[in-house]
Design a protein around this motif. Structure first.
Motif, PDB file in Angstrom:
ATOM      1  N   MET A   1      33.713  32.900  40.594  1.00  0.00           N
ATOM      2  CA  MET A   1      34.868  33.766  40.952  1.00  0.00           C
ATOM      3  C   MET A   1      34.490  35.231  40.712  1.00  0.00           C
ATOM      4  O   MET A   1      33.749  35.523  39.787  1.00  0.00           O
ATOM      5  N   SER A   2      34.986  36.081  41.571  1.00  0.00           N
ATOM      6  CA  SER A   2      34.668  37.506  41.455  1.00  0.00           C
ATOM      7  C   SER A   2      35.825  38.243  40.790  1.00  0.00           C
ATOM      8  O   SER A   2      36.983  37.906  40.997  1.00  0.00           O
ATOM      9  N   PHE A   3      35.498  39.234  39.978  1.00  0.00           N
ATOM     10  CA  PHE A   3      36.560  40.062  39.390  1.00  0.00           C
ATOM     11  C   PHE A   3      36.964  41.185  40.343  1.00  0.00           C
ATOM     12  O   PHE A   3      37.895  41.918  40.080  1.00  0.00           O
ATOM     13  N   GLN A   4      36.185  41.367  41.419  1.00  0.00           N
ATOM     14  CA  GLN A   4      36.478  42.499  42.302  1.00  0.00           C
ATOM     15  C   GLN A   4      37.447  42.153  43.416  1.00  0.00           C
ATOM     16  O   GLN A   4      38.198  43.002  43.878  1.00  0.00           O
ATOM     17  N   ASN A   5      37.407  40.896  43.867  1.00  0.00           N
ATOM     18  CA  ASN A   5      38.318  40.525  44.945  1.00  0.00           C
ATOM     19  C   ASN A   5      39.736  40.379  44.419  1.00  0.00           C
ATOM     20  O   ASN A   5      39.933  39.922  43.297  1.00  0.00           O
ATOM     21  N   PRO A   6      40.710  40.723  45.247  1.00  0.00           N
ATOM     22  CA  PRO A   6      42.084  40.416  44.843  1.00  0.00           C
ATOM     23  C   PRO A   6      42.286  38.905  44.844  1.00  0.00           C
ATOM     24  O   PRO A   6      41.517  38.186  45.490  1.00  0.00           O
ATOM     25  N   VAL A   7      43.283  38.426  44.100  1.00  0.00           N
ATOM     26  CA  VAL A   7      43.634  37.002  44.170  1.00  0.00           C
ATOM     27  C   VAL A   7      44.733  36.822  45.213  1.00  0.00           C
ATOM     28  O   VAL A   7      45.564  37.718  45.431  1.00  0.00           O
ATOM     29  N   PHE A   8      44.719  35.665  45.842  1.00  0.00           N
ATOM     30  CA  PHE A   8      45.774  35.311  46.805  1.00  0.00           C
ATOM     31  C   PHE A   8      46.462  34.036  46.354  1.00  0.00           C
ATOM     32  O   PHE A   8      46.669  33.111  47.131  1.00  0.00           O
ATOM     33  N   ILE A   9      46.757  33.987  45.054  1.00  0.00           N
ATOM     34  CA  ILE A   9      47.534  32.880  44.510  1.00  0.00           C
ATOM     35  C   ILE A   9      48.941  33.420  44.241  1.00  0.00           C
ATOM     36  O   ILE A   9      49.112  34.622  43.997  1.00  0.00           O
ATOM     37  N   PRO A  10      49.928  32.530  44.308  1.00  0.00           N
ATOM     38  CA  PRO A  10      51.311  33.007  44.093  1.00  0.00           C
ATOM     39  C   PRO A  10      51.635  33.124  42.610  1.00  0.00           C
ATOM     40  O   PRO A  10      52.584  32.551  42.125  1.00  0.00           O
ATOM     41  N   GLY A  11      50.847  33.849  41.908  1.00  0.00           N
ATOM     42  CA  GLY A  11      51.016  34.120  40.498  1.00  0.00           C
ATOM     43  C   GLY A  11      50.042  33.331  39.670  1.00  0.00           C
ATOM     44  O   GLY A  11      49.824  32.157  39.951  1.00  0.00           O
ATOM     45  N   PRO A  12      49.427  34.001  38.664  1.00  0.00           N
ATOM     46  CA  PRO A  12      49.555  35.423  38.372  1.00  0.00           C
ATOM     47  C   PRO A  12      49.052  36.276  39.544  1.00  0.00           C
ATOM     48  O   PRO A  12      48.170  35.841  40.285  1.00  0.00           O
ATOM     49  N   THR A  13      49.628  37.462  39.649  1.00  0.00           N
ATOM     50  CA  THR A  13      49.309  38.333  40.780  1.00  0.00           C
ATOM     51  C   THR A  13      48.365  39.446  40.319  1.00  0.00           C
ATOM     52  O   THR A  13      48.064  39.572  39.126  1.00  0.00           O
ATOM     53  N   ASN A  14      47.902  40.228  41.278  1.00  0.00           N
ATOM     54  CA  ASN A  14      46.983  41.328  40.965  1.00  0.00           C
ATOM     55  C   ASN A  14      47.689  42.373  40.096  1.00  0.00           C
ATOM     56  O   ASN A  14      48.845  42.709  40.342  1.00  0.00           O
ATOM     57  N   ILE A  15      46.970  42.865  39.100  1.00  0.00           N
ATOM     58  CA  ILE A  15      47.571  43.838  38.172  1.00  0.00           C
ATOM     59  C   ILE A  15      47.099  45.242  38.541  1.00  0.00           C
ATOM     60  O   ILE A  15      45.904  45.522  38.483  1.00  0.00           O
ATOM     61  N   PRO A  16      48.017  46.130  38.931  1.00  0.00           N
ATOM     62  CA  PRO A  16      47.613  47.506  39.229  1.00  0.00           C
ATOM     63  C   PRO A  16      47.014  48.171  37.980  1.00  0.00           C
ATOM     64  O   PRO A  16      47.442  47.896  36.859  1.00  0.00           O
ATOM     65  N   GLU A  17      46.058  49.034  38.209  1.00  0.00           N
ATOM     66  CA  GLU A  17      45.362  49.732  37.123  1.00  0.00           C
ATOM     67  C   GLU A  17      46.354  50.387  36.137  1.00  0.00           C
ATOM     68  O   GLU A  17      46.201  50.307  34.917  1.00  0.00           O
ATOM     69  N   LYS A  18      47.383  51.001  36.709  1.00  0.00           N
ATOM     70  CA  LYS A  18      48.375  51.693  35.878  1.00  0.00           C
ATOM     71  C   LYS A  18      49.043  50.731  34.880  1.00  0.00           C
ATOM     72  O   LYS A  18      49.313  51.088  33.735  1.00  0.00           O
ATOM     73  N   LEU A  19      49.288  49.515  35.331  1.00  0.00           N
ATOM     74  CA  LEU A  19      49.952  48.547  34.445  1.00  0.00           C
ATOM     75  C   LEU A  19      48.979  47.971  33.425  1.00  0.00           C
ATOM     76  O   LEU A  19      49.353  47.689  32.286  1.00  0.00           O
ATOM     77  N   SER A 347      51.214  43.360  43.750  1.00  0.00           N
ATOM     78  CA  SER A 347      50.481  44.553  44.153  1.00  0.00           C
ATOM     79  C   SER A 347      49.527  44.220  45.291  1.00  0.00           C
ATOM     80  O   SER A 347      48.398  43.779  45.059  1.00  0.00           O
ATOM     81  N   LEU A 348      49.997  44.388  46.515  1.00  0.00           N
ATOM     82  CA  LEU A 348      49.201  44.005  47.680  1.00  0.00           C
ATOM     83  C   LEU A 348      49.453  45.001  48.811  1.00  0.00           C
ATOM     84  O   LEU A 348      50.576  45.492  48.969  1.00  0.00           O
ATOM     85  N   THR A 349      48.404  45.276  49.561  1.00  0.00           N
ATOM     86  CA  THR A 349      48.528  46.152  50.730  1.00  0.00           C
ATOM     87  C   THR A 349      48.130  45.366  51.983  1.00  0.00           C
ATOM     88  O   THR A 349      47.557  44.276  51.888  1.00  0.00           O
ATOM     89  N   ASP A 350      48.377  45.984  53.136  1.00  0.00           N
ATOM     90  CA  ASP A 350      47.956  45.384  54.412  1.00  0.00           C
ATOM     91  C   ASP A 350      46.460  45.093  54.378  1.00  0.00           C
ATOM     92  O   ASP A 350      45.994  44.040  54.802  1.00  0.00           O
TER      93      ASP A 350
END
Ligand SMILES: *Cc1c(COP(=O)(O)O)cnc(C)c1O
Length: 396
Positions: A1-19, A347-350
């Motif tokens: 598994m890569s730490f760089q790719n976003p996850v596409f699981i319905p939780g836990p979700t991607n954590i924005p840097e700010k959070l 936290s997801l974009t197009d």
């Protein structure tokens, strides 16, 4: 598994840097006034995300499942009758929890892929003249099947029957991502967790109680200690917890609420809808079907995608992890092996979404499914181009 790719699981979700930064704190004394400066604004923030003026908001060091237990044990007594629909793995687990607590559950078996059968609820409630049913349970978004239910409709069914039962709603995979109207739907207890729409790691059960639910706590007899909201409320009155709080997560939650409210709840919901539509256009281009049976129940936070008969959908998930370092969700319970899930909440974009669609395509092609590379990506691109994001500078 890569730490760089976003996850596409319905939780836990991607954590924005700010959070992530907001959660990463030095130790503070949780009995000092500093803690109250995070706790009270976080409670207020959640209240606003729930669209409520005065819901009592509580946090427990737990996960969504602890929120279910908080809802049941604080409002009900052993042997109480509750009404619940089973239409997926999460509603199934909540029903199982009711049984383990000695509640008498009237289960409405519902095909996996359909929403809470509001008409059936209304018939049952209208027939319950003695008002034996003390609570009505509803899973707003069934994460196992990608199905949204009509909570306003459930409230109307209670009202039409003139029934006083409490309305307990699992909003774990909807709250903060899809419209949730605590006050207007007159929800009595809303349940969620930190790791889905709030974009944090797991660790907090988040619940909102109505005045009616608070009143019910006074006569509720189910045993409770860790999840007792009166102990929690007494703690809050002194800007503290009845035990040691997860301070970093509460600070993160406060920041998450600010992020969501700065983006604007309507924009947050519109972003989730747009991204979900992009995924749905891709699914259509692949010639596949959703587990959700009709557009009125399509979830804006997760899509469960049926694969052809004889194909093990879980292979897509395993292959994506092994080959491309990307996480999708497996099918659960009755739909295990039949669906794979693309989580599209938080936290997801197009642009992130397009990468998930592209990866799913590669996996399906690798595994011999008749899917043309680029077909789903192109369908989503066309949709995103013609429905641009409202305000990219604010999008999470
Ligand atoms: C994730 C989820 C839960 C369970 O939450 P945990 O945080 O894993 O305990 C409950 N209900 C729904 C609808 C969910 O999506």
């Amino acid at each position: 598994m890569s730490f760089q790719n976003p996850v596409f699981i319905p939780g836990p979700t991607n954590i924005p840097e700010k959070l992530r930064k907001a959660c990463d704190m030095p130790t503070i004394d949780h009995r000092s006034p500093l803690f109250g400066q995070m706790l009270h604004p976080a409670r207020k923030g959640v209240q606003r995300v729930l669209k409520s003026r005065d819901a009592e908001v509580f946090f427990f060091p737990s996960s969504g499942t602890g929120g279910w237990e908080t809802a049941l044990t604080n409002t009900l007594s052993g042997g109480d009758k509750v009404l619940a629909a089973r239409n997926g793995m999460f509603s199934h687990r909540w029903i199982d929890m009711c049984k383990r607590h000695g509640l008498d559950v009237q289960i409405v078996e519902t095909p996996w892929g359909e929403g809470v059968p509001v008409d059936r609820y209304e018939e049952i409630l209208a027939a319950d003249k003695a008002h034996e049913i003390k609570a009505v349970l509803a899973t707003h978004n069934e994460t196992a099947t990608g199905v949204k239910s009509d909570i306003a409709g459930v409230r109307r069914s209670l009202d039409a029957a003139g029934h006083p039962a409490l309305l307990l709603v699992d909003g774990v995979s909807s709250i903060a991502s899809m419209d949730f109207q605590f006050d207007d739907w007159r929800v009595d207890v809303a349940v969620t967790g930190s790791q889905k729409g709030f974009m944090l790691s797991a660790g907090l059960a988040i619940v909102g109680f109505s005045a009616k639910a608070m009143e019910a706590t006074k006569s509720a007899k189910l045993p409770r200690s860790f999840f007792d909201i009166h102990d929690m409320a007494n703690g809050y009155a002194a800007s503290a917890f009845p035990y040691t709080p997860p301070v970093g997560l509460i600070n993160g939650l406060n920041e998450a609420c600010d992020m969501l409210l700065d983006e604007g709840l309507d924009n947050v919901f519109a972003r989730h809808h747009r991204i979900a539509e992009g995924v749905r256009y891709a699914v259509k281009a692949w010639g596949l079907e959703l587990c959700a049976t009709s557009p009125d129940v399509y979830s804006d936070t997760v899509s469960a995608i049926l694969t052809p008969d004889g194909f093990n959908a879980t292979d897509i998930v395993t292959h994506a992890a092994d080959t491309y370092g990307v996480a999708f969700g497996v099918g659960l319970g009755e739909v295990a092996g039949k669906v794979f899930r693309i989580g599209h909440l938080g936290s997801l974009t197009d642009v992130m979404t397009l990468s998930g669609i592209a990866t799913a395509e590669m996996c399906m092609a690798d595994l011999g499914l008749d899917v043309r590379l680029g077909s789903g990506v192109a369908a989503a691109q066309e949709y995103f181009r013609s429905n641009p994001a409202a305000d990219l500078c604010k999008a999470a």
